[in-house]
Design a protein around this motif. Structure first.
Motif, mmCIF file in Angstrom:
data_model
loop_
_atom_site.group_PDB
_atom_site.id
_atom_site.type_symbol
_atom_site.label_atom_id
_atom_site.label_comp_id
_atom_site.label_asym_id
_atom_site.label_seq_id
_atom_site.Cartn_x
_atom_site.Cartn_y
_atom_site.Cartn_z
ATOM 1 N N VAL A 8 -2.594 28.618 26.922
ATOM 2 C CA VAL A 8 -3.570 30.143 27.515
ATOM 3 C C VAL A 8 -3.260 31.084 26.686
ATOM 4 O O VAL A 8 -1.527 31.634 26.215
ATOM 5 C CB VAL A 8 -3.814 29.934 28.700
ATOM 6 C CG1 VAL A 8 -4.450 28.892 29.310
ATOM 7 C CG2 VAL A 8 -2.437 30.641 29.307
ATOM 8 N N ARG A 9 -4.226 31.886 26.188
ATOM 9 C CA ARG A 9 -2.948 33.771 25.788
ATOM 10 C C ARG A 9 -2.661 34.233 27.212
ATOM 11 O O ARG A 9 -2.629 34.015 28.654
ATOM 12 C CB ARG A 9 -4.552 34.532 25.177
ATOM 13 C CG ARG A 9 -5.721 33.823 24.435
ATOM 14 C CD ARG A 9 -6.182 35.026 23.585
ATOM 15 N NE ARG A 9 -7.658 35.023 24.873
ATOM 16 C CZ ARG A 9 -8.126 34.310 25.065
ATOM 17 N NH1 ARG A 9 -9.090 33.363 23.845
ATOM 18 N NH2 ARG A 9 -9.226 34.204 25.935
ATOM 19 N N GLU A 10 -1.761 35.160 26.784
ATOM 20 C CA GLU A 10 -1.476 35.758 27.831
ATOM 21 C C GLU A 10 -1.931 36.919 28.767
ATOM 22 O O GLU A 10 -1.720 36.825 29.816
ATOM 23 C CB GLU A 10 0.273 37.093 27.147
ATOM 24 C CG GLU A 10 0.368 37.456 27.826
ATOM 25 C CD GLU A 10 1.721 38.060 27.778
ATOM 26 O OE1 GLU A 10 2.555 38.869 28.053
ATOM 27 O OE2 GLU A 10 2.007 37.891 26.572
ATOM 28 N N GLY A 11 -3.578 37.146 28.440
ATOM 29 C CA GLY A 11 -3.856 37.700 30.064
ATOM 30 C C GLY A 11 -4.687 36.670 30.603
ATOM 31 O O GLY A 11 -4.654 37.025 31.365
ATOM 32 N N VAL A 12 -4.890 35.681 30.223
ATOM 33 C CA VAL A 12 -5.681 34.438 30.060
ATOM 34 C C VAL A 12 -4.593 33.777 31.392
ATOM 35 O O VAL A 12 -4.713 34.201 32.552
ATOM 36 C CB VAL A 12 -6.225 33.118 29.482
ATOM 37 C CG1 VAL A 12 -6.818 31.701 30.419
ATOM 38 C CG2 VAL A 12 -7.340 33.435 28.605
ATOM 39 N N ALA A 18 -2.531 36.674 39.067
ATOM 40 C CA ALA A 18 -3.105 36.901 39.939
ATOM 41 C C ALA A 18 -3.762 36.327 41.044
ATOM 42 O O ALA A 18 -4.403 37.341 41.883
ATOM 43 C CB ALA A 18 -4.243 37.969 38.939
ATOM 44 N N ARG A 19 -4.561 35.522 40.798
ATOM 45 C CA ARG A 19 -5.822 34.760 41.431
ATOM 46 C C ARG A 19 -4.575 33.749 42.148
ATOM 47 O O ARG A 19 -5.059 33.008 42.966
ATOM 48 C CB ARG A 19 -7.055 34.280 40.949
ATOM 49 C CG ARG A 19 -7.647 34.979 40.135
ATOM 50 C CD ARG A 19 -8.791 34.683 39.206
ATOM 51 N NE ARG A 19 -9.749 34.990 38.705
ATOM 52 C CZ ARG A 19 -11.469 35.798 39.101
ATOM 53 N NH1 ARG A 19 -12.121 34.297 39.869
ATOM 54 N NH2 ARG A 19 -12.387 36.345 39.013
ATOM 55 N N PHE A 26 0.058 26.372 39.152
ATOM 56 C CA PHE A 26 -1.744 26.547 37.901
ATOM 57 C C PHE A 26 -2.370 25.468 37.886
ATOM 58 O O PHE A 26 -3.681 26.586 38.007
ATOM 59 C CB PHE A 26 -0.825 27.144 36.995
ATOM 60 C CG PHE A 26 -0.088 28.704 37.067
ATOM 61 C CD1 PHE A 26 -0.960 29.769 37.099
ATOM 62 C CD2 PHE A 26 1.083 28.782 37.035
ATOM 63 C CE1 PHE A 26 -0.379 30.969 36.836
ATOM 64 C CE2 PHE A 26 1.414 29.789 36.534
ATOM 65 C CZ PHE A 26 0.748 31.220 36.685
ATOM 66 N N THR A 27 -2.451 24.411 38.415
ATOM 67 C CA THR A 27 -3.059 23.239 38.981
ATOM 68 C C THR A 27 -3.900 23.567 39.283
ATOM 69 O O THR A 27 -4.912 23.432 39.522
ATOM 70 C CB THR A 27 -2.462 22.078 38.229
ATOM 71 O OG1 THR A 27 -1.816 21.710 37.643
ATOM 72 C CG2 THR A 27 -3.873 21.040 38.558
ATOM 73 N N ASP A 28 -3.330 24.024 40.532
ATOM 74 C CA ASP A 28 -4.074 24.185 42.073
ATOM 75 C C ASP A 28 -5.188 25.288 42.028
ATOM 76 O O ASP A 28 -6.546 25.350 42.462
ATOM 77 C CB ASP A 28 -3.540 24.818 43.194
ATOM 78 C CG ASP A 28 -2.267 23.615 43.163
ATOM 79 O OD1 ASP A 28 -2.883 22.265 43.621
ATOM 80 O OD2 ASP A 28 -1.445 23.283 43.923
ATOM 81 N N VAL A 29 -4.720 26.255 41.106
ATOM 82 C CA VAL A 29 -4.984 27.818 40.889
ATOM 83 C C VAL A 29 -6.867 27.376 40.107
ATOM 84 O O VAL A 29 -8.143 27.308 40.059
ATOM 85 C CB VAL A 29 -4.909 28.803 40.806
ATOM 86 C CG1 VAL A 29 -4.072 28.826 39.557
ATOM 87 C CG2 VAL A 29 -5.559 29.678 40.839
#
Length: 63
Positions: A8-12, A18-19, A26-29
């Motif tokens: 994924v891009r750094e911004g993504v 952040a969420r 990260f899988t959970d989010v």
């Protein structure tokens, strides 16, 4: 459970981070965000009232 690596891009990545809650992977989010956005993203398009549509059109074209 098998896993896949994705890029994924750094911004993504920063937006996901952040969420992310303290106890989430990260899988959970990603899974949570997908569940929260259930439904067809196209639903709701064209749902402005006639008056709201007119106001939006006037604001966009300046009159």
């Amino acid at each position: 459970m098998p896993t896949k690596t994705i890029g994924v891009r750094e911004g993504v990545y920063e937006r996901l981070r952040a969420r992310k809650r303290d106890n989430e992977s990260f899988t959970d989010v990603i899974d949570r965000l997908i569940d929260e956005s259930e439904g067809d993203w196209r639903e709701g398009f064209g749902s402005l009232s006639t008056e709201d549509g007119k106001s939006l059109r006037e604001a966009a074209i300046g009159s």
